[in-house]
Scaffold this motif. Sequence first.
Motif, short mmCIF file in Angstrom:
data_model
loop_
_atom_site.label_atom_id
_atom_site.label_comp_id
_atom_site.label_asym_id
_atom_site.label_seq_id
_atom_site.Cartn_x
_atom_site.Cartn_y
_atom_site.Cartn_z
N VAL A 1 0.85 -1.19 0.00
CA VAL A 1 0.00 0.00 0.00
C VAL A 1 0.89 1.24 0.00
O VAL A 1 1.87 1.30 0.74
CB VAL A 1 -0.91 0.01 1.24
CG1 VAL A 1 -1.83 1.21 1.21
CG2 VAL A 1 -1.71 -1.26 1.32
N THR A 2 0.60 2.19 -0.87
CA THR A 2 1.39 3.41 -0.98
C THR A 2 0.49 4.61 -0.70
O THR A 2 -0.54 4.76 -1.35
CB THR A 2 1.97 3.54 -2.40
OG1 THR A 2 2.60 2.32 -2.74
CG2 THR A 2 2.98 4.66 -2.48
N ILE A 3 0.89 5.41 0.24
CA ILE A 3 0.12 6.63 0.53
C ILE A 3 1.04 7.83 0.29
O ILE A 3 2.14 7.90 0.86
CB ILE A 3 -0.39 6.62 1.99
CG1 ILE A 3 -1.37 5.47 2.19
CG2 ILE A 3 -1.06 7.95 2.31
CD1 ILE A 3 -1.86 5.33 3.61
N TYR B 1 -1.48 9.79 10.08
CA TYR B 1 -2.87 9.93 10.52
C TYR B 1 -3.80 9.16 9.58
O TYR B 1 -4.70 8.46 10.02
CB TYR B 1 -3.25 11.41 10.56
CG TYR B 1 -4.75 11.61 10.55
CD1 TYR B 1 -5.51 11.35 11.68
CD2 TYR B 1 -5.40 12.03 9.40
CE1 TYR B 1 -6.88 11.51 11.67
CE2 TYR B 1 -6.77 12.18 9.37
CZ TYR B 1 -7.51 11.92 10.51
OH TYR B 1 -8.85 12.05 10.48
N LEU B 2 -3.54 9.29 8.28
CA LEU B 2 -4.37 8.58 7.30
C LEU B 2 -4.31 7.08 7.51
O LEU B 2 -5.32 6.39 7.49
CB LEU B 2 -3.90 8.92 5.89
CG LEU B 2 -4.34 10.25 5.31
CD1 LEU B 2 -3.79 10.39 3.91
CD2 LEU B 2 -5.85 10.33 5.28
N LEU B 3 -3.08 6.61 7.73
CA LEU B 3 -2.90 5.17 7.94
C LEU B 3 -3.69 4.71 9.16
O LEU B 3 -4.42 3.71 9.11
CB LEU B 3 -1.40 4.90 8.10
CG LEU B 3 -1.02 3.49 8.53
CD1 LEU B 3 -1.50 2.48 7.52
CD2 LEU B 3 0.49 3.39 8.68
N THR B 4 -3.56 5.45 10.25
CA THR B 4 -4.27 5.09 11.47
C THR B 4 -5.77 5.14 11.26
O THR B 4 -6.51 4.23 11.65
CB THR B 4 -3.88 6.09 12.59
OG1 THR B 4 -2.50 6.33 12.51
CG2 THR B 4 -4.23 5.53 13.95
N GLU C 1 -10.87 2.54 10.82
CA GLU C 1 -12.14 2.61 10.10
C GLU C 1 -12.48 1.24 9.51
O GLU C 1 -13.63 0.84 9.48
CB GLU C 1 -12.05 3.67 8.99
CG GLU C 1 -13.34 3.94 8.25
CD GLU C 1 -14.46 4.37 9.17
OE1 GLU C 1 -14.20 5.10 10.14
OE2 GLU C 1 -15.61 3.94 8.92
N SER C 2 -11.45 0.53 9.05
CA SER C 2 -11.73 -0.76 8.44
C SER C 2 -12.15 -1.80 9.47
O SER C 2 -12.77 -2.80 9.14
CB SER C 2 -10.52 -1.25 7.65
OG SER C 2 -9.41 -1.28 8.49
N TRP C 3 -11.82 -1.54 10.72
CA TRP C 3 -12.25 -2.49 11.78
C TRP C 3 -13.67 -2.22 12.26
O TRP C 3 -14.27 -3.06 12.88
CB TRP C 3 -11.28 -2.43 12.97
CG TRP C 3 -10.15 -3.39 12.81
CD1 TRP C 3 -8.89 -3.11 12.43
CD2 TRP C 3 -10.19 -4.81 13.00
NE1 TRP C 3 -8.12 -4.23 12.37
CE2 TRP C 3 -8.90 -5.31 12.72
CE3 TRP C 3 -11.18 -5.72 13.37
CZ2 TRP C 3 -8.58 -6.65 12.81
CZ3 TRP C 3 -10.86 -7.07 13.46
CH2 TRP C 3 -9.57 -7.52 13.18
#
Lengths: 170, 357
Positions: B219-221, B238-241, B246-248
């Motif tokens: 995954v690349t951000i 922050y985006l990663l966190t 959110e996915s959980w």
Amino acid sequence: MNLPRTTLLLKKITRDTPLDVPINVRCLHLTDINLKKQAGRYKKTPRGDKPLTYEMAYAPHRIAHYKSWNSWNTANLLDGLRPAETLQEDAFIRKFMTGTWHRLFLSEIIIKRQHNLIRIAGIIHQAIPPRKLYFLIGYTEELLAYWLQCPIKLELQTVPNRSDVTFKYI
Amino acid sequence: MSTVVSSCYKKPVLFKFSKSFFSFDNIRKTTDLASKPGSDEDEFRTLDIRGGKTPQTYSRKKQPRVVFPPRTERMPVDQDWSNVWPGPRTFHPASVPLPLRQGINKLGASPGKVGNVELMKIPNFLHLTPPAIKKHCMALKKFCTPWPRALSTNENCQKYFPLELIQTDYCHSSPSIRNPLARIITIKFPLDKLHLDEHAKDKFLRLVGDRYDEETGIVTIVTDKCPLRKQNYDYALYLLTAVYYESWTFEHWEIEKSQPDLEYYDWDNSKCKENLIHLFKQANQNMEENNLLVERLKESIVALFDEVGTTDHKDLWPGDVVSLQTCDTCGSSDSLEGGQPHVATNHGFHGAAAGHP
């Protein structure tokens, strides 16, 4: 009134051509285009005794082939920063150097930039005593550093005679 | 006629001038003359302006300028070069004891190193000789710490530090060290390093979108919205966190997700498997006995749906279906045609597709 006929004609005709050229003027060239390039080229003298340095001996289209640039920086590379400012500063440095080192530079003034360091190089004539030379070096470095807000280094080479930089005579 | 009295002598000295005009030079000459030793003190001395014996004027001889010979002539052979040329510098012929030439001369030899501007223009690496670099490294060595033993290989580095951070520094020849492009931050990490269950992974991939590379599983951000690098770095983390947590989360509307919304072909709940079970039941056979065949069919169909457009499946699936057919034919010949049109027809794909549009 006894005016020539063309003048009368010019007065009569309304000038509606885009370039405001009178219609009776022939806009046709029957001679070849001259395409004369003069910049950075030197005229031959009848006696062939005009000394040229290496830089002068080769025309501008030889840059990057026979001779290299006089200004070295990254401003004009792709995505380079401050191209206009760099050019303006270089022109200022050249003017300042030719004025301060009057009749002493036998070569073009080379301006090389590394990060914020500006190196000014060139060949000067040994026409003034070393004491004055040292003063001029310090003076130039100090003043230019103050104006340009960059560390300046003068890296000069001296030659005893003007003919030492002569590459050829034309 | 005018008279001038000089007051620098004990006795006033009277000078006579034939002209009414005099300059500072005149005074200097007169004082020189007047202070001539051996002159009689009792008498007034007269100045003879019109010639006579005049002292020779001092003219400065032009001294020949002492120019030292180039330094290269006094250099010992075994000198330490890094002391002569310690740092980057414009070429100077008197310091470099090499017979260098630069330039093109069609009529003779190339111009030599003295008075050669071309040599001064080009960047040189005279300060980067191998001994100089070695010296430099030795000087820096005392500030270095040993590399961690656990991170001896690249695999170990990737294992213990899965998050890769990419940032770019730009070096310019300009007085400013700022570059707007330096703000961009890229973070990369393999997806399997994140603790995600099936639902969370599905949601994560949907949130991430095309930032996930299926081939490498990375995954690349990229963040470049903020003006500073630090801000972009914080934003990326922050985006990663945010995406992870959110996915959980499980929203109530996620229950409505049905077969067509699945991003992969769910064989276990598929219509095709149901049909196959039915087929085997009709043929009075156990599905486990033909496990190999079923597996092959499953692979073919899953590949058919999951990799739409990537491979040519026309050659892939009929073989499996035909072999299934022959197997079934051994058991019961008429069961295929009548009982299971979904799999056994020539276009059995359509039958399977009916369960999974």
